[in-house]
Scaffold this active site. Sequence first.
Site, mmCIF file in Angstrom:
data_model
loop_
_atom_site.group_PDB
_atom_site.id
_atom_site.type_symbol
_atom_site.label_atom_id
_atom_site.label_comp_id
_atom_site.label_asym_id
_atom_site.label_seq_id
_atom_site.Cartn_x
_atom_site.Cartn_y
_atom_site.Cartn_z
ATOM 1 N N ASP A 128 1.444 4.718 2.370
ATOM 2 C CA ASP A 128 1.052 5.327 3.650
ATOM 3 C C ASP A 128 1.461 6.792 3.689
ATOM 4 O O ASP A 128 2.612 7.121 3.383
ATOM 5 C CB ASP A 128 1.747 4.593 4.805
ATOM 6 C CG ASP A 128 1.556 3.088 4.739
ATOM 7 O OD1 ASP A 128 0.466 2.625 5.065
ATOM 8 O OD2 ASP A 128 2.513 2.372 4.340
ATOM 9 N N ASP B 33 0.862 -1.174 0.000
ATOM 10 C CA ASP B 33 0.000 0.000 0.000
ATOM 11 C C ASP B 33 0.902 1.228 0.000
ATOM 12 O O ASP B 33 2.127 1.100 -0.047
ATOM 13 C CB ASP B 33 -0.925 0.002 1.229
ATOM 14 C CG ASP B 33 -0.155 0.160 2.543
ATOM 15 O OD1 ASP B 33 1.085 0.244 2.520
ATOM 16 O OD2 ASP B 33 -0.803 0.200 3.595
ATOM 17 N N ASP C 93 -3.296 4.379 2.780
ATOM 18 C CA ASP C 93 -3.647 4.702 4.167
ATOM 19 C C ASP C 93 -3.265 6.145 4.455
ATOM 20 O O ASP C 93 -2.145 6.565 4.152
ATOM 21 C CB ASP C 93 -2.891 3.802 5.164
ATOM 22 C CG ASP C 93 -3.416 2.375 5.185
ATOM 23 O OD1 ASP C 93 -4.508 2.137 4.618
ATOM 24 O OD2 ASP C 93 -2.738 1.501 5.762
HETATM 25 N N1 DCT Z 1 1.759 0.719 11.786
HETATM 26 C C1 DCT Z 1 1.345 1.093 13.045
HETATM 27 N N2 DCT Z 1 0.221 0.564 13.565
HETATM 28 C C2 DCT Z 1 -0.500 -0.333 12.859
HETATM 29 C C3 DCT Z 1 -0.103 -0.709 11.561
HETATM 30 C C4 DCT Z 1 1.047 -0.157 11.050
HETATM 31 O O1 DCT Z 1 1.988 1.893 13.685
HETATM 32 N N3 DCT Z 1 -1.573 -0.872 13.414
HETATM 33 C C5 DCT Z 1 2.974 1.287 11.253
HETATM 34 C C6 DCT Z 1 4.114 0.326 11.139
HETATM 35 C C7 DCT Z 1 4.493 0.320 9.690
HETATM 36 C C8 DCT Z 1 3.682 1.426 9.050
HETATM 37 O O2 DCT Z 1 2.675 1.760 9.975
HETATM 38 C C9 DCT Z 1 3.100 1.066 7.731
HETATM 39 O O3 DCT Z 1 2.395 -0.161 7.795
HETATM 40 P P1 DCT Z 1 2.374 -1.135 6.533
HETATM 41 O O4 DCT Z 1 1.904 -0.414 5.329
HETATM 42 O O5 DCT Z 1 1.627 -2.347 6.912
HETATM 43 O O6 DCT Z 1 3.905 -1.541 6.412
HETATM 44 P P2 DCT Z 1 4.991 -1.149 5.339
HETATM 45 O O7 DCT Z 1 6.268 -1.235 6.046
HETATM 46 O O8 DCT Z 1 4.635 0.133 4.680
HETATM 47 O O9 DCT Z 1 4.897 -2.356 4.333
HETATM 48 P P3 DCT Z 1 4.401 -2.347 2.805
HETATM 49 O O10 DCT Z 1 5.562 -1.824 2.041
HETATM 50 O O11 DCT Z 1 4.084 -3.750 2.467
HETATM 51 O O12 DCT Z 1 3.213 -1.457 2.722
HETATM 52 MG MG MG Z 2 2.814 0.397 3.644
#
Ligand code: DCT
Ligand code: MG
Length: 398
Positions: free
Chosen positions: A234, A232, A322
């Site tokens: 963020d 995704d 997100d």
């Molecule tokens: N995070 C958080 N609380 C959550 C979920 C996530 O604080 N309940 C934080 C930790 C990592 C960040 O947000 C982004 O989450 P992801 O998109 O799931 O991880 P990513 O490292 O960006 O992995 P990807 O590249 O697959 O999106």
């Molecule tokens: Mg992510």
Amino acid sequence: LDISWFTDSMREGRPVAVETRHLIQVCARCSTPTPVARVSQYACQRRTTTENNNKILTDAFEVLAESYELNQLEGPCLAFRRAASVLKSLPWAVQCLGATQGLPCLGEHTKALIEEILQYGHSFEVEKILSDERYQTLKLFTSVFGVGPKTAEKWYRRGLRSFSDILAEPSIQLNRMQQSGFLHYGDISRAVSKAEARALGNIIDEAVHAITPDGILALTGGFRRGKEFGHDVDFIVTTPEQGKEETLLPNIIDRLKEQGILLYSDYQTSTFDISKLPSHKFEAMDHFAKCFLILRLEGSLVDRGLNSTEGDSRGWRAVRVDLVSPPMERYAYALLGWTGSRQFERDLRRFARLEQHMLLDNHALYDKTKKEFLAATTERDIFAHLGLEYIEPWQRNA
Ligand code: DCT
Ligand code: MG
């Protein structure tokens, strides 16, 4: 590595100052270099880039961790995630078990696995898991947006094994999130590229600034850590005007809807209350306003085009985005928390708790000894409060 300056100085009795973290020793059996300085058990005291020299090992550990996670066995799952994280931080490939001597977080099970993989090129235990029907099914079900391990387990127990089994089962009521998950499955299960993330950044940036000219947008998550692909994209969005961040997300969502690119939106209002900190549990999910979106991204907006499958001529794809919107005075904590990686975050919190007697989460840092919150305007401030060397985002791929 040329260390003649060091050996010469020693021979000539000249005093030398050496930073031991730069010194290496060489394994007598396989010549693998290993660090002399202790590798920390905490990911937040290691520098981990996206370059993984031990992918064959860490991929195997990840399968075991995932298998434990799907069976809701948190302890062993974390043990394998920690072991994988240590190996990811090494600037060389482990070539014999002797080269892992002194490394933290490697137990009997992980060492046996390393030995097996180094000897045979693969692990029989991992292959067994990968070909296991239960593992395959739970993995398939949890790959749908909105389906967690518990729902997957429930469906599996009812004898369901495929998406068509689920969709044909009249007694299953999919929620809105899961419906969108199935509808856009092909698109959102395909990785998002850096160019696509950039294009989405432009769209969100335009929306934020149309709503509030002094709005602030920051890319977080894996792309901020320099990853080429993610599941995704963020972002943190906020504004310096106190209280205005509350209406920012609903306004952005409205705008995306007007543009006809909002395919799904789950908006959660803020439940953040500074006066209640730190009485509530310092849990994983934070209390800031946030939204989980699926957006329609036009190929024409992406440099060198979409990351789409061959023969796909739609000219657009669905992407998971997100957005989180903290008040400005919480910005540094939110940025640190949302940059990840998850393992890096876990260890920041563990380090704070066990080594500094402090509580860290996405909102704040609380010093239990001084009984006070520590203010921070930048991530550097937070690392300094914790007594940690600053680790750049691209070194947080633990
Ligand atoms: N995070 C958080 N609380 C959550 C979920 C996530 O604080 N309940 C934080 C930790 C990592 C960040 O947000 C982004 O989450 P992801 O998109 O799931 O991880 P990513 O490292 O960006 O992995 P990807 O590249 O697959 O999106
Ligand atoms: Mg992510």
